[in-house]
Design a protein around this motif. Structure first.
Motif, PDB file in Angstrom:
ATOM      1  N   GLN A 150       0.802  -1.219   0.000  1.00  0.00           N
ATOM      2  CA  GLN A 150       0.000   0.000   0.000  1.00  0.00           C
ATOM      3  C   GLN A 150       0.836   1.271   0.000  1.00  0.00           C
ATOM      4  OE1 GLN A 150      -0.668  -2.534   2.180  1.00  0.00           O
ATOM      5  NE2 GLN A 150      -2.495  -3.344   1.162  1.00  0.00           N
ATOM      6  N   SER A 151       2.069   1.207   0.527  1.00  0.00           N
ATOM      7  CA  SER A 151       2.890   2.412   0.614  1.00  0.00           C
ATOM      8  C   SER A 151       4.347   2.057   0.403  1.00  0.00           C
ATOM      9  CB  SER A 151       2.698   3.087   1.982  1.00  0.00           C
ATOM     10  OG  SER A 151       3.190   2.250   3.013  1.00  0.00           O
ATOM     11  N   SER A 152       5.167   3.110   0.308  1.00  0.00           N
ATOM     12  CA  SER A 152       6.601   2.908   0.115  1.00  0.00           C
ATOM     13  C   SER A 152       7.310   2.578   1.422  1.00  0.00           C
ATOM     14  CB  SER A 152       7.226   4.169  -0.494  1.00  0.00           C
ATOM     15  OG  SER A 152       6.991   5.294   0.350  1.00  0.00           O
ATOM     16  N   ASP A 153       6.631   2.772   2.548  1.00  0.00           N
ATOM     17  CA  ASP A 153       7.225   2.480   3.847  1.00  0.00           C
ATOM     18  C   ASP A 153       7.158   0.983   4.133  1.00  0.00           C
ATOM     19  OD1 ASP A 153       7.658   5.178   4.219  1.00  0.00           O
ATOM     20  OD2 ASP A 153       5.717   5.481   5.216  1.00  0.00           O
ATOM     21  N   ALA A 154       8.233   0.465   4.723  1.00  0.00           N
ATOM     22  CA  ALA A 154       8.275  -0.954   5.053  1.00  0.00           C
ATOM     23  C   ALA A 154       7.451  -1.239   6.300  1.00  0.00           C
ATOM     24  CB  ALA A 154       9.716  -1.401   5.264  1.00  0.00           C
ATOM     25  N   GLN A 155       6.814  -2.397   6.326  1.00  0.00           N
ATOM     26  CA  GLN A 155       6.065  -2.839   7.493  1.00  0.00           C
ATOM     27  C   GLN A 155       6.980  -3.658   8.393  1.00  0.00           C
ATOM     28  OE1 GLN A 155       2.790  -5.080   5.945  1.00  0.00           O
ATOM     29  NE2 GLN A 155       1.570  -3.273   5.454  1.00  0.00           N
ATOM     30  N   ARG A 156       6.802  -3.510   9.680  1.00  0.00           N
ATOM     31  CA  ARG A 156       7.581  -4.286  10.635  1.00  0.00           C
ATOM     32  C   ARG A 156       6.807  -5.534  11.034  1.00  0.00           C
ATOM     33  NH1 ARG A 156       9.166  -0.137  15.258  1.00  0.00           N
ATOM     34  NH2 ARG A 156       6.933   0.252  15.093  1.00  0.00           N
ATOM     35  N   GLN A 157       7.500  -6.651  10.997  1.00  0.00           N
ATOM     36  CA  GLN A 157       6.872  -7.908  11.392  1.00  0.00           C
ATOM     37  C   GLN A 157       7.710  -8.559  12.481  1.00  0.00           C
ATOM     38  OE1 GLN A 157       5.311 -10.247   8.315  1.00  0.00           O
ATOM     39  NE2 GLN A 157       4.967 -12.062   9.551  1.00  0.00           N
ATOM     40  N   LEU A 158       7.046  -9.007  13.524  1.00  0.00           N
ATOM     41  CA  LEU A 158       7.700  -9.610  14.673  1.00  0.00           C
ATOM     42  C   LEU A 158       7.577 -11.125  14.583  1.00  0.00           C
ATOM     43  CD1 LEU A 158       9.100  -8.658  17.334  1.00  0.00           C
ATOM     44  CD2 LEU A 158       6.897  -8.973  18.457  1.00  0.00           C
ATOM     45  N   TYR A 159       8.719 -11.818  14.626  1.00  0.00           N
ATOM     46  CA  TYR A 159       8.741 -13.279  14.556  1.00  0.00           C
ATOM     47  C   TYR A 159       9.262 -13.844  15.873  1.00  0.00           C
ATOM     48  CZ  TYR A 159       7.873 -13.478   9.519  1.00  0.00           C
ATOM     49  OH  TYR A 159       7.314 -13.386   8.278  1.00  0.00           O
ATOM     50  N   GLU A 160       8.484 -14.690  16.496  1.00  0.00           N
ATOM     51  CA  GLU A 160       8.933 -15.389  17.698  1.00  0.00           C
ATOM     52  C   GLU A 160       9.745 -16.599  17.261  1.00  0.00           C
ATOM     53  OE1 GLU A 160       5.922 -17.398  19.996  1.00  0.00           O
ATOM     54  OE2 GLU A 160       6.955 -16.908  21.871  1.00  0.00           O
ATOM     55  N   TYR A 161      11.047 -16.575  17.526  1.00  0.00           N
ATOM     56  CA  TYR A 161      11.901 -17.660  17.051  1.00  0.00           C
ATOM     57  C   TYR A 161      12.155 -18.727  18.111  1.00  0.00           C
ATOM     58  CZ  TYR A 161      15.829 -15.274  19.401  1.00  0.00           C
ATOM     59  OH  TYR A 161      16.658 -14.679  20.324  1.00  0.00           O
ATOM     60  N   HIS A 162      11.836 -18.435  19.378  1.00  0.00           N
ATOM     61  CA  HIS A 162      12.031 -19.462  20.405  1.00  0.00           C
ATOM     62  C   HIS A 162      11.163 -19.160  21.617  1.00  0.00           C
ATOM     63  CE1 HIS A 162      14.139 -21.832  23.579  1.00  0.00           C
ATOM     64  NE2 HIS A 162      14.232 -22.680  22.593  1.00  0.00           N
ATOM     65  N   ARG A 163      10.714 -20.242  22.257  1.00  0.00           N
ATOM     66  CA  ARG A 163       9.876 -20.090  23.443  1.00  0.00           C
ATOM     67  C   ARG A 163      10.091 -21.286  24.357  1.00  0.00           C
ATOM     68  NH1 ARG A 163       4.343 -19.331  21.497  1.00  0.00           N
ATOM     69  NH2 ARG A 163       4.182 -21.592  21.392  1.00  0.00           N
ATOM     70  N   VAL A 164      10.087 -21.033  25.647  1.00  0.00           N
ATOM     71  CA  VAL A 164      10.150 -22.087  26.655  1.00  0.00           C
ATOM     72  C   VAL A 164       8.858 -22.035  27.457  1.00  0.00           C
ATOM     73  CG1 VAL A 164      11.356 -23.006  28.664  1.00  0.00           C
ATOM     74  CG2 VAL A 164      12.662 -21.932  26.816  1.00  0.00           C
ATOM     75  N   ASP A 165       8.049 -23.069  27.351  1.00  0.00           N
ATOM     76  CA  ASP A 165       6.811 -23.178  28.122  1.00  0.00           C
ATOM     77  C   ASP A 165       7.031 -24.185  29.245  1.00  0.00           C
ATOM     78  OD1 ASP A 165       4.901 -23.019  25.069  1.00  0.00           O
ATOM     79  OD2 ASP A 165       5.298 -21.417  26.512  1.00  0.00           O
ATOM     80  N   ILE A 166       6.883 -23.736  30.472  1.00  0.00           N
ATOM     81  CA  ILE A 166       7.084 -24.642  31.595  1.00  0.00           C
ATOM     82  C   ILE A 166       5.782 -25.378  31.914  1.00  0.00           C
ATOM     83  CG2 ILE A 166       8.921 -23.217  32.547  1.00  0.00           C
ATOM     84  CD1 ILE A 166       6.965 -22.151  34.597  1.00  0.00           C
ATOM     85  N   ASP A 167       5.909 -26.454  32.636  1.00  0.00           N
ATOM     86  CA  ASP A 167       4.755 -27.258  33.033  1.00  0.00           C
ATOM     87  C   ASP A 167       4.013 -26.519  34.144  1.00  0.00           C
ATOM     88  OD1 ASP A 167       2.909 -29.138  33.728  1.00  0.00           O
ATOM     89  OD2 ASP A 167       4.358 -30.723  34.216  1.00  0.00           O
ATOM     90  N   THR A 168       2.882 -25.910  33.792  1.00  0.00           N
ATOM     91  CA  THR A 168       2.160 -25.078  34.767  1.00  0.00           C
ATOM     92  C   THR A 168       1.535 -25.897  35.894  1.00  0.00           C
ATOM     93  OG1 THR A 168       0.194 -25.155  33.345  1.00  0.00           O
ATOM     94  CG2 THR A 168       1.682 -23.266  33.087  1.00  0.00           C
ATOM     95  N   THR A 169       1.423 -27.209  35.728  1.00  0.00           N
ATOM     96  CA  THR A 169       0.882 -28.024  36.824  1.00  0.00           C
ATOM     97  C   THR A 169       1.839 -28.062  38.011  1.00  0.00           C
ATOM     98  OG1 THR A 169       1.830 -30.063  35.915  1.00  0.00           O
ATOM     99  CG2 THR A 169      -0.389 -29.454  35.194  1.00  0.00           C
ATOM    100  N   LYS A 170       3.108 -27.701  37.762  1.00  0.00           N
ATOM    101  CA  LYS A 170       4.096 -27.688  38.833  1.00  0.00           C
ATOM    102  C   LYS A 170       4.178 -26.341  39.537  1.00  0.00           C
ATOM    103  CE  LYS A 170       6.950 -31.303  36.753  1.00  0.00           C
ATOM    104  NZ  LYS A 170       8.309 -31.694  36.301  1.00  0.00           N
TER     105      LYS A 170
END
Length: 422
Positions: free
Chosen positions: A195-215
């Protein structure tokens, strides 16, 4: 805070690539060791954040007194949120709960409900601790108060400690607020906008640690140990040979070691680091190869060239003052003009053969004139000799004549005959 245009995922499946972690229950002595008692003055001065302690869904930036390594990046500023997490990104936006966080328990907490609810923090130069004390869930205040903390150590170790957890994490509603516990990081890249000459910024999540919430229970804890990353290596040799990391690539133009999946992703793409590193060794860089260290702040330009070697000594000539500019992508190299070795060798061979043929012909002619002095044809040749052609001199011998020397024409010596070309 500005909105992000897009948010994407490109998760690394190896959960232990950046952090290893362990959990500790109520009966484990390590649980009490990891809890930082903010009432103990020996730990340092504790500050209660007045705004965060009296608002809902708010975040505030706080400067650290030390460089904290997070996914290999050294950070000096973080953002504390009322929702039970710390935002670790450099650019704040409305999607703080999406990624780039340290979250002991991310949920819809509302510290403004009670005067007993506070958000406190401590920084003594070796550890930074944030404690959410007696905070309650928005809309479910009567179900109890939560007290927990996150500690960021100078070494890169991160700990979560829990004192009061009135409800299991699994029953906390995520309808109005994300419910998470763990770590996450992302990189931001610029994408062309249709739509425009300006670049759009995109955020990529490259890593995540999900802990066991039952603990996550009363008197429980988690400890995350930071593992070495490619970014820690400051030389090509360590980058490619270290046993502590894997998948690393050396980008010589940036003088950086990376696997291409970190917060410097945009710069990695801009300088085509993955292409630069193909089929190249550290020895190629040390020899001043095609992409040897270039200051990334100085753009590549065809007018900025560096000779590969010193200029020849002596007076300048047409051959030794020329330089050939070689283009390889955006890289510019200079060097002396290339010589065609095959053509040069052929010319030498032809010249030697022609000289031998001429020498043989003149030798035979000289012998003939010497033995037939009255012959018309030889006399005609001698009389018609062009004085501007060089003369060849021979020694008269019985069996053969060999080439002895070349002298200035017009001088004769005993036993030597002149012969010239028409």
């Amino acid at each position: 805070m500005p909105d992000l245009v897009r948010y994407g995922l490109c998760l690394i499946e190896d959960a232990d690539r950046y952090y290893s972690w362990r959990s500790f229950g109520p009966d484990d002595p390590r649980t009490d060791e990891l809890w930082v008692d903010l009432n103990d003055l020996g730990h340092g001065q504790v500050r209660m954040h007045g705004i965060l302690s009296n608002t809902h869904r708010q975040a505030a930036k706080v400067a650290l007194s030390f460089d904290f390594p997070f996914y290999g990046h050294y950070l000096r500023q973080i953002t504390i949120a009322t929702g039970g997490f710390i935002f670790m990104g450099a650019v704040t936006h409305r999607m703080l709960t999406a990624t780039q966080y340290i979250a002991p328990l991310m949920a819809n907490f509302d510290p403004s409900f009670s005067k007993e609810s506070t958000v406190q923090y401590l920084d003594n130069g070796e550890v930074f601790v944030v404690q959410w004390e007696r905070v309650r869930l928005h809309g479910r205040e009567a179900e109890g108060a939560y007290t927990f903390q996150a500690a960021l150590h100078l070494t890169g170790t991160i700990t979560f400690s829990y004192r009061d957890i009135p409800l299991p994490v699994e029953v906390i509603s995520s309808a109005e607020h994300q419910v998470k516990a763990g770590l996450s990081d992302a990189f931001m890249v610029n994408l062309p906008s249709p739509q425009s000459s300006d670049a759009q910024r995109q955020l990529y999540e490259y890593h995540r640690v999900d802990i066991d919430t039952t603990k996550i229970t009363n008197n429980s804890a988690f400890e995350f140990t930071a593992l070495p990353t490619c970014l820690k290596h400051d030389s090509c040799e360590l980058c490619l040979s270290s046993n502590l990391t894997s998948g690393c690539t050396w980008c010589n133009v940036l003088q950086r070691c990376s696997d291409g999946m970190d917060r410097h992703r945009q710069e990695w793409l801009d300088y085509a680091c993955s292409e630069e590193a193909k089929d190249v060794t550290c020895e190629d860089y040390s020899k001043g190869g095609p992409d040897s260290s270039i200051d990334p702040s100085v753009p590549s330009d065809s007018e900025v060239t560096t000779p590969l070697g010193p200029l020849p000594e002596g007076p300048a000539t047409e051959n030794n003052t020329k330089r050939v500019i070689l283009y390889s992508g955006k890289d510019v190299k200079t060097g002396p003009p290339r010589q065609h070795d095959g053509s040069a060798h052929t010319g030498v061979i032809v010249g030697v053969v022609a000289a031998l043929v001429l020498l043989l012909a003149l030798t035979l002619l000289a012998l003939y004139i010497n033995s037939h002095p009255s012959a018309a044809s030889p006399l005609y040749i001698l009389q018609r000799r062009n004085s501007y052609w060089p003369s060849m001199k021979f020694r008269k011998q019985r069996f053969h004549s060999n080439y002895a020397e070349v002298e200035v024409e017009g001088h004769e010596k005993e036993g030597i005959m002149e012969a010239g070309q028409c």
